[in-house]
Write a protein that holds these residues in place. Structure first.
Motif, PDB file in Angstrom:
ATOM      1  N   ARG A   1      39.851  36.981  27.511  1.00 48.00           N
ATOM      2  CA  ARG A   1      38.852  37.363  28.505  1.00 48.00           C
ATOM      3  C   ARG A   1      39.096  36.718  29.865  1.00 48.00           C
ATOM      4  O   ARG A   1      38.657  37.233  30.881  1.00 48.00           O
ATOM      5  CB  ARG A   1      37.451  37.043  28.007  1.00 48.00           C
ATOM      6  N   ASN A   2      39.834  35.605  29.888  1.00 45.34           N
ATOM      7  CA  ASN A   2      40.120  34.949  31.161  1.00 45.34           C
ATOM      8  C   ASN A   2      41.011  35.803  32.059  1.00 45.34           C
ATOM      9  O   ASN A   2      41.074  35.572  33.259  1.00 45.34           O
ATOM     10  CB  ASN A   2      40.773  33.590  30.930  1.00 45.34           C
ATOM     11  N   CYS A   3      41.691  36.785  31.480  1.00 49.33           N
ATOM     12  CA  CYS A   3      42.578  37.654  32.256  1.00 49.33           C
ATOM     13  C   CYS A   3      41.810  38.687  33.071  1.00 49.33           C
ATOM     14  O   CYS A   3      42.389  39.338  33.938  1.00 49.33           O
ATOM     15  CB  CYS A   3      43.550  38.381  31.337  1.00 49.33           C
ATOM     16  N   HIS A   4      40.537  38.858  32.788  1.00 52.62           N
ATOM     17  CA  HIS A   4      39.784  39.893  33.491  1.00 52.62           C
ATOM     18  C   HIS A   4      38.344  39.485  33.762  1.00 52.62           C
ATOM     19  O   HIS A   4      37.427  40.284  33.669  1.00 52.62           O
ATOM     20  CB  HIS A   4      39.855  41.227  32.740  1.00 52.62           C
ATOM     21  N   LYS A   5      38.174  38.202  34.118  1.00 55.52           N
ATOM     22  CA  LYS A   5      36.858  37.749  34.574  1.00 55.52           C
ATOM     23  C   LYS A   5      37.048  36.682  35.633  1.00 55.52           C
ATOM     24  O   LYS A   5      38.075  36.009  35.694  1.00 55.52           O
ATOM     25  CB  LYS A   5      36.011  37.209  33.432  1.00 55.52           C
ATOM     26  N   SER A   6      36.068  36.565  36.483  1.00 60.21           N
ATOM     27  CA  SER A   6      36.077  35.560  37.526  1.00 60.21           C
ATOM     28  C   SER A   6      34.684  34.943  37.587  1.00 60.21           C
ATOM     29  O   SER A   6      33.683  35.665  37.603  1.00 60.21           O
ATOM     30  CB  SER A   6      36.438  36.201  38.870  1.00 60.21           C
ATOM     31  N   ASP A   7      34.622  33.618  37.593  1.00 65.97           N
ATOM     32  CA  ASP A   7      33.357  32.898  37.674  1.00 65.97           C
ATOM     33  C   ASP A   7      33.361  32.006  38.904  1.00 65.97           C
ATOM     34  O   ASP A   7      34.370  31.352  39.189  1.00 65.97           O
ATOM     35  CB  ASP A   7      33.153  32.011  36.441  1.00 65.97           C
ATOM     36  N   GLU A   8      32.246  31.974  39.609  1.00 69.81           N
ATOM     37  CA  GLU A   8      32.103  31.109  40.781  1.00 69.81           C
ATOM     38  C   GLU A   8      30.698  30.542  40.832  1.00 69.81           C
ATOM     39  O   GLU A   8      29.755  31.170  40.346  1.00 69.81           O
ATOM     40  CB  GLU A   8      32.364  31.885  42.077  1.00 69.81           C
ATOM     41  N   ILE A   9      30.590  29.385  41.436  1.00 67.24           N
ATOM     42  CA  ILE A   9      29.278  28.820  41.755  1.00 67.24           C
ATOM     43  C   ILE A   9      29.217  28.720  43.271  1.00 67.24           C
ATOM     44  O   ILE A   9      30.133  28.193  43.908  1.00 67.24           O
ATOM     45  CB  ILE A   9      29.072  27.450  41.091  1.00 67.24           C
ATOM     46  N   TRP A  10      28.152  29.260  43.836  1.00 70.29           N
ATOM     47  CA  TRP A  10      27.980  29.306  45.284  1.00 70.29           C
ATOM     48  C   TRP A  10      26.806  28.429  45.701  1.00 70.29           C
ATOM     49  O   TRP A  10      25.844  28.242  44.949  1.00 70.29           O
ATOM     50  CB  TRP A  10      27.660  30.717  45.758  1.00 70.29           C
TER      51      TRP A  10
ATOM     52  N   VAL B   1      31.339  26.470  45.624  1.00 68.57           N
ATOM     53  CA  VAL B   1      31.290  25.098  45.138  1.00 68.57           C
ATOM     54  C   VAL B   1      32.294  24.903  44.011  1.00 68.57           C
ATOM     55  O   VAL B   1      32.936  23.863  43.902  1.00 68.57           O
ATOM     56  CB  VAL B   1      29.862  24.747  44.658  1.00 68.57           C
ATOM     57  N   GLU B   2      32.410  25.923  43.166  1.00 75.03           N
ATOM     58  CA  GLU B   2      33.317  25.869  42.020  1.00 75.03           C
ATOM     59  C   GLU B   2      33.847  27.274  41.779  1.00 75.03           C
ATOM     60  O   GLU B   2      33.120  28.252  41.933  1.00 75.03           O
ATOM     61  CB  GLU B   2      32.539  25.378  40.794  1.00 75.03           C
ATOM     62  N   GLN B   3      35.123  27.359  41.392  1.00 74.08           N
ATOM     63  CA  GLN B   3      35.740  28.671  41.216  1.00 74.08           C
ATOM     64  C   GLN B   3      36.650  28.672  40.000  1.00 74.08           C
ATOM     65  O   GLN B   3      37.457  27.762  39.805  1.00 74.08           O
ATOM     66  CB  GLN B   3      36.543  29.017  42.471  1.00 74.08           C
ATOM     67  N   HIS B   4      36.513  29.709  39.169  1.00 72.02           N
ATOM     68  CA  HIS B   4      37.380  29.933  38.010  1.00 72.02           C
ATOM     69  C   HIS B   4      37.871  31.369  38.109  1.00 72.02           C
ATOM     70  O   HIS B   4      37.273  32.278  37.540  1.00 72.02           O
ATOM     71  CB  HIS B   4      36.613  29.710  36.707  1.00 72.02           C
ATOM     72  N   PRO B   5      38.980  31.582  38.847  1.00 70.20           N
ATOM     73  CA  PRO B   5      39.467  32.942  39.058  1.00 70.20           C
ATOM     74  C   PRO B   5      40.148  33.522  37.822  1.00 70.20           C
ATOM     75  O   PRO B   5      40.424  32.803  36.861  1.00 70.20           O
ATOM     76  CB  PRO B   5      40.463  32.789  40.205  1.00 70.20           C
ATOM     77  N   GLU B   6      40.426  34.825  37.904  1.00 73.21           N
ATOM     78  CA  GLU B   6      41.203  35.479  36.848  1.00 73.21           C
ATOM     79  C   GLU B   6      42.541  34.768  36.751  1.00 73.21           C
ATOM     80  O   GLU B   6      43.160  34.456  37.749  1.00 73.21           O
ATOM     81  CB  GLU B   6      41.439  36.944  37.191  1.00 73.21           C
TER      82      GLU B   6
END
Length: 165
Positions: free
Chosen positions: A26-35, A156-161
């Motif tokens: 799932r990490n190949c097609h999701k992006s998580d960020e905190i703003w 603030v935090e980023q977890h890109p694809e």
């Protein structure tokens, strides 16, 4: 333009989200960020809805605001690619510790088969283990929404694809 079958199947596929079932893939097609957004959560929701409408004019994807819950400060948006793949964006707003708003933003692909195909949610559930790339559309979508907001937004935090296109 979203086809009728896509519109009918999208809520089921977004609820099931089979592309998110397999932990490593799932990490190949999701992006998580905190703003961090410089306004209240209620105002941030309004600014986000405006940003979605503005961003939808600047892309070849079809954006559909599916849910806006002003009491929970939550927004869910469907994004259909030209081929009718469904990506989902969910943003949860909450008061930040000091001031402004902390937003947890997530954009993810929902399945390997486009929702314009008959029974796509079922086939996507059966094929949840098949790896595919999100082509960094989810990263780009979150960036476009941030850039379209009429208020300062800091990542603030980023977890890109993580997978290559």
């Amino acid at each position: 333009m979203t086809c009728c079958l896509s519109s009918c199947q999208a809520p089921v596929q977004a609820f099931l989200r089979p592309a998110m079932w397999c932990f490593g893939m799932r990490n190949c097609h999701k992006s998580d960020e905190i703003w961090h957004i410089d306004c209240s959560p209620a105002e941030a929701v309004e600014k986000l809805v405006d940003a979605i409408n503005k961003a939808s004019q600047n892309t070849d994807q079809d954006y559909d605001i599916h849910e806006v819950d002003k009491t929970r400060h939550f927004v869910q948006m469907y994004s259909y690619t030209k081929s009718q793949w469904l990506d989902v964006v969910e943003i949860q707003m909450q008061p930040d510790k000091e001031s402004g708003t902390r937003a947890i933003a997530r954009s993810f692909s929902s399945g390997i088969i486009p929702v314009c195909c008959p029974l796509a949610p079922i086939f996507n559930s059966l094929l949840c283990w098949v790896p595919f790339s999100g082509n960094h559309f989810n990263d780009q979508r979150l960036e476009a929404l941030r850039n379209s907001m009429d208020v300062p937004v800091q990542v603030v935090e980023q977890h890109p694809e993580c997978c290559a296109p």
